[in-house]
Scaffold this motif. Structure first.
Motif, PDB file in Angstrom:
ATOM      1  N   ARG A 163      33.019  41.643   2.066  1.00  0.00           N
ATOM      2  CA  ARG A 163      34.109  42.483   2.223  1.00  0.00           C
ATOM      3  C   ARG A 163      35.297  42.060   1.321  1.00  0.00           C
ATOM      4  O   ARG A 163      36.668  42.182   1.593  1.00  0.00           O
ATOM      5  CB  ARG A 163      34.516  43.181   3.267  1.00  0.00           C
ATOM      6  N   ALA A 215      39.461  42.871   0.929  1.00  0.00           N
ATOM      7  CA  ALA A 215      40.017  43.479   2.083  1.00  0.00           C
ATOM      8  C   ALA A 215      41.301  43.318   2.306  1.00  0.00           C
ATOM      9  O   ALA A 215      41.605  42.012   2.326  1.00  0.00           O
ATOM     10  CB  ALA A 215      39.099  43.692   3.077  1.00  0.00           C
ATOM     11  N   PHE A 232      44.522  43.807   5.249  1.00  0.00           N
ATOM     12  CA  PHE A 232      44.969  44.147   6.642  1.00  0.00           C
ATOM     13  C   PHE A 232      46.361  44.172   6.826  1.00  0.00           C
ATOM     14  O   PHE A 232      47.237  43.253   6.678  1.00  0.00           O
ATOM     15  CB  PHE A 232      44.050  43.450   7.430  1.00  0.00           C
ATOM     16  N   ALA A 264      42.993  48.140   8.301  1.00  0.00           N
ATOM     17  CA  ALA A 264      42.545  48.023   7.014  1.00  0.00           C
ATOM     18  C   ALA A 264      43.672  48.723   6.278  1.00  0.00           C
ATOM     19  O   ALA A 264      44.144  50.044   6.733  1.00  0.00           O
ATOM     20  CB  ALA A 264      41.127  48.466   6.429  1.00  0.00           C
TER      21      ALA A 264
END
Length: 153
Positions: free
Chosen positions: A108, A111, A113, A119
């Motif tokens: 992933r 990604a 966060f 996310a």
């Protein structure tokens, strides 16, 4: 299993870099310089995804965690720092640590966060390929003289 790199650089905050003055050499402002860095960090993450498919890179936006290193900001206004730095390091680490070691992150790359390990989306401007390339190109121009210096001299 691919190696993972975590960039703590406030992604998803919608910041833009001044590409013409990325290093704040023409006009310096503390927050403008910081926002150039924030946009650059997010661009770095998205560029690594493109350039290095054998590495998973993940971006973290911790918000303002109480660290004591921002005492020089805002004129050392202790009340303002308490309001801004609302998150205790222990709380942040409790939220983030399980995510950092989760096998669910594998594959992933890119990604992002927030400080609750939720996310988040990349900033629209940085996710725009032409803007992303402009930030990366400006960054590479800044470091080019250092990279081409003969270090044996």
């Amino acid at each position: 299993m691919k190696p993972s790199v975590f960039v703590i650089g406030f992604p998803g905050s919608g910041q833009s870099a001044n590409i013409e003055d990325l290093n704040s050499e023409k006009s310096y402002g503390r927050m403008k310089a910081h926002m150039n860095t924030v946009a650059g960090n997010e661009a770095l993450v998205l560029d690594v995804v493109r350039r290095f498919p054998d590495v998973d890179v993940v971006a973290l936006n911790p918000g303002f965690v109480k660290t004591g290193i921002r005492g020089n900001l805002f004129g050392c206004n202790k009340l303002l720092l308490k309001i801004i730095e609302g998150l205790e390091p222990e709380v942040y680490s409790t939220r983030i640590t399980p995510m950092l070691v989760s096998p669910d992150l594998e594959g992933r790359s890119g990604a992002m966060f927030n400080n609750k390990a939720h996310a988040i989306l990349p900033s629209k401007n940085v996710a725009n390929p032409s803007y992303l390339h402009a930030v990366v190109d400006a960054s590479e121009r800044l470091v080019a003289p250092i990279l081409t210096t003969d270090r044996r001299a």
